[in-house]
Design an enzyme around this catalytic site. Structure first.
Site, short mmCIF file in Angstrom:
data_model
loop_
_atom_site.label_atom_id
_atom_site.label_comp_id
_atom_site.label_asym_id
_atom_site.label_seq_id
_atom_site.Cartn_x
_atom_site.Cartn_y
_atom_site.Cartn_z
CE1 TYR A 187 8.52 9.00 3.53
CE2 TYR A 187 9.84 10.84 2.75
CZ TYR A 187 9.41 9.53 2.62
OH TYR A 187 9.84 8.75 1.58
NE ARG A 245 2.52 9.07 2.35
CZ ARG A 245 1.90 10.15 1.92
NH1 ARG A 245 2.16 11.34 2.44
NH2 ARG A 245 1.00 10.06 0.97
CG ASN A 261 3.76 -1.75 4.86
OD1 ASN A 261 3.98 -1.56 3.66
ND2 ASN A 261 2.77 -2.52 5.29
CB VAL A 262 7.74 3.58 6.66
CG1 VAL A 262 8.79 3.25 5.60
CG2 VAL A 262 6.61 4.39 6.04
CG ASP A 263 2.38 0.71 8.80
OD1 ASP A 263 2.62 -0.30 9.51
OD2 ASP A 263 1.82 0.63 7.68
CG HIS A 289 11.32 -0.02 1.77
ND1 HIS A 289 10.29 -0.29 0.89
CD2 HIS A 289 12.41 -0.67 1.26
CE1 HIS A 289 10.72 -1.06 -0.09
NE2 HIS A 289 12.00 -1.31 0.11
N GLY A 328 -0.14 -8.09 0.25
CA GLY A 328 -0.37 -6.69 -0.09
C GLY A 328 0.81 -5.94 -0.66
CB THR A 329 3.94 -6.12 -1.75
OG1 THR A 329 4.93 -5.57 -2.61
CG2 THR A 329 4.18 -7.60 -1.57
CB SER A 330 2.55 -3.79 -6.68
OG SER A 330 3.57 -2.94 -6.22
#
Ligand code: OAD
Length: 229
Positions: free
Chosen positions: A53, A56, A87-89, A104, A170-172
């Site tokens: 982390y 990141r 996203n964690v950004d 998340h 933008g997610t699978s």
């Protein structure tokens, strides 16, 4: 005001230079992501998890929101916009979006390992062994790991149910419960799925699939939505 709800994932930030999880085979130093982002990994090797982390977080201090983030922020001039991100950004916030739920967790925050209510904002990238909360316990990344509960999921479901327009960007759509959110969205409302590898989601009505990058597709879609009013 109409309500737009957006579920975003790693592809949202790809054009800012942040790698997605599954595009580049999902490995970090030969570890599967699930093996690093888990309570078991933290028990076994906290230094490795902190390092994962830290790297990141360091990158996050160096990147900028992209045209996709900026386009979504513009929608707030005419819609009530709620972003639910995996996203964690913090790139949605830095682009100007004001209502963002992080399903998340958040990379720029740390939390106590004895009291989950003790959450701290980090203004530097490095979280080390020996960094402690005010109760003297080791700090951990404020991230929802595999196998942990997703605290904001109920809130996200309530919001999804109220959408007039829903977007997936933008997610699978393979990580649950986040991927299940689409099933709570009203059936008859317009839905958009923006992802170069977007697949046709079965059983979802009124879904327009746009197989393009977020930075290309979103400015155009947002302009159309602002014109349509
Ligand atoms: P994934 O890496 O699974 O999927 C990223 C998606 O983004 C893929 O479908 C790509 O096709 C798409 N993509 C790539 N570039 C894009 C671009 N420029 N514009 C739009 N889409 C693009 O990431 P997530 O679905 O976000 O969880 O993964 C979900 C969760 O799994 C993450 O939140 C993380 C991960 O393990 C935790 O860490 C708990």
């Amino acid at each position: 005001m109409k309500r737009i709800v957006i579920l975003s994932g790693a592809g949202m930030s790809a054009e800012s230079g942040i790698s997605t999880f599954r595009d580049s085979n999902g490995l970090w130093q030969n570890h599967r992501i699930e093996e690093v982002a888990s309570p078991e990994a933290w028990q076994k090797n906290p230094a490795m998890v902190l390092e994962f982390y830290n790297q990141r977080r360091k990158q996050l201090f160096e990147v900028e929101p992209n045209e996709g983030h900026k386009a979504l922020a513009k929608l707030e001039s005419a819609y009530h916009v709620q972003i639910i991100t995996q996203n964690v950004d913090d790139l949605h916030e830095r682009a100007g979006s004001t209502q963002v739920i992080h399903l998340h967790g958040e990379l720029k925050k740390a939390r106590s390992t004895v009291d989950p209510n003790l959450i701290y904002t980090l203004n530097h990238w490095e979280l080390k062994l020996g960094d402690t909360c005010e109760k003297g316990s080791q700090l951990r990344p404020h991230i929802v790991w595999f196998g942990e509960a997703v605290p904001f999921m109920d809130k996200a479901v309530s919001i999804a149910k109220t959408a007039d327009i829903f977007m997936v960007v933008g997610t699978s759509m393979v990580v649950y419960p986040a991927a299940g959110l689409i099933h709570y969205v009203p059936r008859n409302i317009p839905k958009y799925y923006i992802d170069p590898k977007a697949f046709h989601v079965h059983g979802i009505e009124n879904m327009q699939v746009i197989q393009q990058k977020a930075g290309n597709a979103l400015p155009k879609l947002v302009n159309d939505l602002l014109k349509d009013l």
